[in-house]
Motif scaffolding. Structure first.
Motif: not given
Ligand SMILES: C[C@](O)(CO)[C@H](O)COP(=O)(O)OP(=O)(O)OC[C@H]1O[C@@H](n2ccc(N)nc2=O)[C@H](O)[C@@H]1O
Ligand SMILES: Nc1ncnc2c1ncn2[C@@H]1O[C@H](COP(=O)(O)OP(=O)(O)OP(=O)(O)O)[C@@H](O)[C@H]1O
Length: 280
Positions: A19, A188, A191, A205, A207
């Motif tokens: 993240h 992004t 998070t 996940r 990023d």
């Protein structure tokens, strides 16, 4: 005191999730990630010299001596210790570079661990981790030497052992420049920060994955192939390697055997500890 060390392993890592939670003033990104050690490794040999010279006997395509992380690690430690010793070092490169496996960082970490021993440096794990951070954000993890929950830019580590797993690691044959990925306007960077407990309950996940997929169609294709055949696929670090995770080696071997020619697949197992963990 021994005057050479041979066959010192430098294992790869996988990021089971990654993240991006912010950005520092200097442009470096703040991360939260689970790093796992795997049994796919480069190896290094070291022979101490009494004349203070630091030399490599290997060649690394595209990496001049001034950029070679093994030589940079050796010089940094020599300066820190003020030692009269030098070294002839040889890297046997196996891990693909620029592939999200942290190979260069692991080579640097193994160099610091081995030379701290060969030169009788006496630095602690914490001291080497501080030194290693100057070479790359992933270096402290390899010196930490066990699966970790990693925060900051890579310098805040908490032990986070995971279950024994086998991975199919798929290398689509390209190198991804990490700095280009982090510089992308598409990335992004917000998070929400989690705790180990909250993140364990969050779907895994990376990023960086959407950015790399858009920039490098080879990575997109590898993720798609693996997701279709293994039921899951994620990218490690900033790519290009992608992986699927299995509880049984037979299932991993079955999927690896089906990988199209032109891509390299490796079945790797989690490592409980860095093989040189007890040298610090
Ligand atoms: C993304 C990861 O692979 C996760 O394991 C690592 O954090 C990258 O670590 P690394 O390859 O050792 O990275 P470094 O050599 O320190 O940095 C390469 C470049 O990536 C960017 N970079 C790297 C790490 C980070 N936390 N934020 C960044 O923005 C910086 O532009 C930096 O100049
Ligand atoms: N000993 C080394 N081994 C590999 N790469 C090195 C080495 N020394 C310098 N480099 C340079 O560092 C770059 C990154 O290499 P590395 O293998 O650590 O990347 P990576 O696997 O993508 O790392 P990360 O997981 O941190 O993104 C290479 O492209 C290469 O130019």
């Amino acid at each position: 005191m021994t005057d050479w060390l041979t066959g010192c392993p430098a294992p790869a890592k996988l990021n089971t999730f990654l993240h991006v939670v912010g950005r520092r003033e200097d442009g470096y990104h703040l991360l939260q990630s689970h790093f796992r050690l795997i049994d796919w490794s480069d190896t290094l040999d070291f022979a101490r010299r009494d004349d203070g010279l630091i030399r490599r006997t290997h060649e690394l395509p595209g990496v001049p001596e001034s950029a070679d992380l093994t030589l940079r690690a050796a010089r940094l430690l020599q300066e820190r210790l003020g030692t009269p010793y030098g070294v002839d070092l040889t890297l046997h490169k196996v891990l693909p570079a620029g592939a999200g496996l942290g190979g260069g960082s692991s080579d640097a970490a193994t160099t610091l661990i081995a030379l701290n021993r060969l030169w009788n440096g006496g630095l602690s794990r914490a001291q080497l981790m501080e030194l290693g951070l100057q070479l790359g954000a992933d270096v402290p993890f390899f010196l930490f030497g066990e699966d970790a929950f990693v925060e900051g830019i890579g310098e805040r580590l908490t032990p986070y052992p995971g279950p024994e797993r086998w991975f199919v690691v798929l290398w689509p044959g390209i190198h991804v420049p990490t700095a280009q990925v982090f510089a992308s306007p598409r990335l992004t960077r917000n998070t929400p920060i989690g705790t180990i407990a909250s993140l364990a309950a969050t779907p895994l996940r990376n990023d960086l994955e959407p950015v790399v997929r858009a920039l490098f169609p080879e990575v997109d294709a590898a993720l798609e192939w693996l997701a279709r055949h293994a039921g899951m696929a994620r990218m490690s670090g900033s790519g290009s390697c992608v992986f699927a995770e299995f509880a049984e080696p037979s299932e991993a071997e079955r999927i690896a055997a089906q990988v199209p020619s032109g891509w390299q697949a490796k079945v790797a197992r989690t490592l409980h500890r860095h093989p040189l963990h007890d040298w610090l």
